[in-house]
Design an enzyme around this catalytic site. Structure first.
Site, PDB file in Angstrom:
ATOM      1  N   ASP A   1      -9.514  -5.495   7.125  1.00 45.99           N
ATOM      2  CA  ASP A   1      -9.174  -5.211   5.732  1.00 45.99           C
ATOM      3  C   ASP A   1     -10.403  -4.812   4.911  1.00 45.99           C
ATOM      4  O   ASP A   1     -10.375  -3.814   4.190  1.00 45.99           O
ATOM      5  CB  ASP A   1      -8.529  -6.439   5.084  1.00 45.99           C
ATOM      6  CG  ASP A   1      -7.025  -6.477   5.285  1.00 45.99           C
ATOM      7  OD1 ASP A   1      -6.335  -5.682   4.635  1.00 45.99           O
ATOM      8  OD2 ASP A   1      -6.555  -7.293   6.084  1.00 45.99           O
TER       9      ASP A   1
ATOM     10  N   SER B   1      12.003   1.013   7.650  1.00 40.90           N
ATOM     11  CA  SER B   1      11.578  -0.377   7.642  1.00 40.90           C
ATOM     12  C   SER B   1      12.383  -1.121   8.697  1.00 40.90           C
ATOM     13  O   SER B   1      13.460  -0.670   9.107  1.00 40.90           O
ATOM     14  CB  SER B   1      11.802  -1.003   6.269  1.00 40.90           C
ATOM     15  OG  SER B   1      11.578  -2.401   6.295  1.00 40.90           O
ATOM     16  N   ARG B   2      11.859  -2.256   9.141  1.00 41.37           N
ATOM     17  CA  ARG B   2      12.642  -3.087  10.055  1.00 41.37           C
ATOM     18  C   ARG B   2      13.849  -3.677   9.348  1.00 41.37           C
ATOM     19  O   ARG B   2      14.803  -4.122   9.984  1.00 41.37           O
ATOM     20  CB  ARG B   2      11.758  -4.193  10.626  1.00 41.37           C
ATOM     21  CG  ARG B   2      10.730  -3.710  11.632  1.00 41.37           C
ATOM     22  CD  ARG B   2       9.762  -4.812  12.020  1.00 41.37           C
ATOM     23  NE  ARG B   2       8.936  -5.225  10.884  1.00 41.37           N
ATOM     24  CZ  ARG B   2       8.052  -6.200  10.915  1.00 41.37           C
ATOM     25  NH1 ARG B   2       7.879  -6.897  12.028  1.00 41.37           N
ATOM     26  NH2 ARG B   2       7.334  -6.494   9.855  1.00 41.37           N
TER      27      ARG B   2
ATOM     28  N   ILE C   1       0.829  -1.200   0.000  1.00 43.00           N
ATOM     29  CA  ILE C   1       0.000   0.000   0.000  1.00 43.00           C
ATOM     30  C   ILE C   1       0.864   1.251   0.000  1.00 43.00           C
ATOM     31  O   ILE C   1       0.492   2.276  -0.594  1.00 43.00           O
ATOM     32  CB  ILE C   1      -0.991  -0.001   1.190  1.00 43.00           C
ATOM     33  CG1 ILE C   1      -2.047   1.099   1.009  1.00 43.00           C
ATOM     34  CG2 ILE C   1      -0.267   0.134   2.515  1.00 43.00           C
ATOM     35  CD1 ILE C   1      -2.916   0.954  -0.229  1.00 43.00           C
ATOM     36  N   ALA C   2       2.030   1.196   0.637  1.00 42.84           N
ATOM     37  CA  ALA C   2       2.940   2.340   0.598  1.00 42.84           C
ATOM     38  C   ALA C   2       3.389   2.619  -0.825  1.00 42.84           C
ATOM     39  O   ALA C   2       3.551   3.780  -1.227  1.00 42.84           O
ATOM     40  CB  ALA C   2       4.149   2.092   1.502  1.00 42.84           C
TER      41      ALA C   2
ATOM     42  N   HIS D   1      -0.126  -0.465  13.641  1.00 43.94           N
ATOM     43  CA  HIS D   1      -0.606   0.909  13.476  1.00 43.94           C
ATOM     44  C   HIS D   1      -0.560   1.680  14.785  1.00 43.94           C
ATOM     45  O   HIS D   1      -0.128   2.838  14.817  1.00 43.94           O
ATOM     46  CB  HIS D   1      -2.035   0.906  12.919  1.00 43.94           C
ATOM     47  CG  HIS D   1      -2.131   0.459  11.506  1.00 43.94           C
ATOM     48  ND1 HIS D   1      -3.326   0.436  10.813  1.00 43.94           N
ATOM     49  CD2 HIS D   1      -1.189   0.001  10.639  1.00 43.94           C
ATOM     50  CE1 HIS D   1      -3.110  -0.011   9.590  1.00 43.94           C
ATOM     51  NE2 HIS D   1      -1.821  -0.281   9.470  1.00 43.94           N
TER      52      HIS D   1
ATOM     53  N   LYS E   1      -5.777   2.773   7.283  1.00 42.78           N
ATOM     54  CA  LYS E   1      -6.917   2.167   7.975  1.00 42.78           C
ATOM     55  C   LYS E   1      -6.648   0.678   8.204  1.00 42.78           C
ATOM     56  O   LYS E   1      -5.987   0.032   7.388  1.00 42.78           O
ATOM     57  CB  LYS E   1      -8.216   2.410   7.187  1.00 42.78           C
ATOM     58  CG  LYS E   1      -8.282   1.752   5.796  1.00 42.78           C
ATOM     59  CD  LYS E   1      -8.912   0.388   5.873  1.00 42.78           C
ATOM     60  CE  LYS E   1      -8.873  -0.325   4.546  1.00 42.78           C
ATOM     61  NZ  LYS E   1      -9.185  -1.755   4.671  1.00 42.78           N
TER      62      LYS E   1
END
Length: 343
Positions: free
Chosen positions: A191, A51-52, A30-31, A94, A112
């Protein structure tokens, strides 16, 4: 009286939308769509990604020509040249990621759902108020032209007293998809079902009663749920979401004076038809299925809010996000769904 034409979508003037310097947490699917929309449709600037995995951050930064890539959220938030952060991590991240951004005193747009439950959402709301920054849920459809026209029709009373909302959202997922993963707050509710609950709240307000029945899926998650919500204005919302199958994904908002039928998927760019209950009046909304390019509208609205000195969105206020989360919490309570983080 049935209108002769549909309302025109409202959009803030370009000179009222400040250019923000954005950081992104979670360089996933989604990013990628969000960045494509920002770079192709807006003047917003992308300056950092976290990011991890340093490798994932580097790859994402190279793809989108982002100057700074971090393997630590804290390191990115310490960077002085970031005005706002977009959170695109899995659902159960989130809340902790959002809290980090708020504690750093930065504006945050959270994909969301805002959080896993209303308790987490309320903490984010309170912290944003304490810090004096904007926190907004990225319920992208609420900011799109189609939904703005829908809002105007509802506000103008064109449909008359709305008694019935019927909507579904089902998609087929392969067993290896994260939606089957209980460790990532899987199941269709967050979702897919969030779109359904959000639409029902938009049209009918907070539900007064909720009746829900679910069906489990492999992996220890819910597979589908059917819901009946009743609202203060005597409206019924009849909703279904499933991860087992593709369903039409349409929605019907039936009022005493007119009925609005949104083609599937109802929340995405696409068409709808407004038909009068008497007299044969019909109006059509048509737009290309541009899909995720319309993520740009939420980013521009977010920036506009900051430019106006607002610390809550008038389109998607946190109070509305919390009503949506509370309704989903009750659905999960009735269907026995408890996320790992809540155990």
């Amino acid at each position: 009286m049935f209108p002769s034409s549909l309302p025109v979508p409202r959009r803030p003037a370009a000179n009222t939308i400040p250019v923000l310097r954005w950081g992104i947490i979670g360089p996933g699917w989604i990013a990628d769509h969000f960045v494509r929309a920002l770079t192709g449709e807006t003047q917003q600037q992308l300056v950092a990604v976290a990011s991890r995995s340093q490798q994932k951050a580097d790859v994402f930064a190279a793809k989108w020509q982002i100057r700074h890539a971090f393997s630590s959220v804290d390191e990115m938030l310490a960077h002085p040249d970031i005005d706002a952060v977009y959170i695109a991590t899995p659902h159960n991240h989130h809340y902790p990621d959002g809290l980090k951004v708020l504690n750093a005193g930065k504006h945050v747009l959270i994909e969301k759902p805002l959080a896993l439950n209303v308790r987490e959402g309320a903490v984010l709301q309170q912290r944003a108020q304490q810090q004096g920054v904007l926190c907004m849920e990225a319920m992208w459809c609420d900011f799109a032209p189609k939904y703005d026209v829908l809002s105007q029709l509802l506000d103008d009373g064109v449909l008359g007293d709305v008694h019935t909302l019927i909507a579904d959202h089902g998609e087929f997922f392969t067993p290896d998809h994260r939606i089957f993963n209980a460790d990532l707050a899987g199941g269709p509710m967050l979702d897919l079902g969030s779109y359904l609950i959000s639409l029902s709240v938009k049209v009918g307000g907070a539900p007064e009663t909720i009746f829900a029945q679910g069906q489990p899926a492999p992996g220890g998650v819910n597979g589908q749920v059917s819901m009946l919500l009743t609202h203060a204005n005597c409206m019924h919302s009849v909703l279904n979401t499933t991860l087992f199958s593709n369903t039409p994904g349409g929605a019907v908002i039936a009022g005493r004076d007119a009925t609005l039928v949104l083609d599937g998927q109802f929340y995405a760019p696409g068409n709808f038809t407004l038909t009068s209950s008497q007299g044969g009046g019909t109006l059509h909304w048509e737009e290309p299925a541009s899909r995720y390019t319309q993520l740009s509208y939420e980013a521009e609205h977010f920036a506009w809010c900051i430019g106006q000195g607002l610390r809550d969105s008038p389109v998607r206020p946190l109070a509305t996000s919390l009503v949506t989360l509370a309704a989903m919490d009750e659905v999960r309570r009735q269907t026995g769904v408890v996320f790992n983080e809540e155990r």
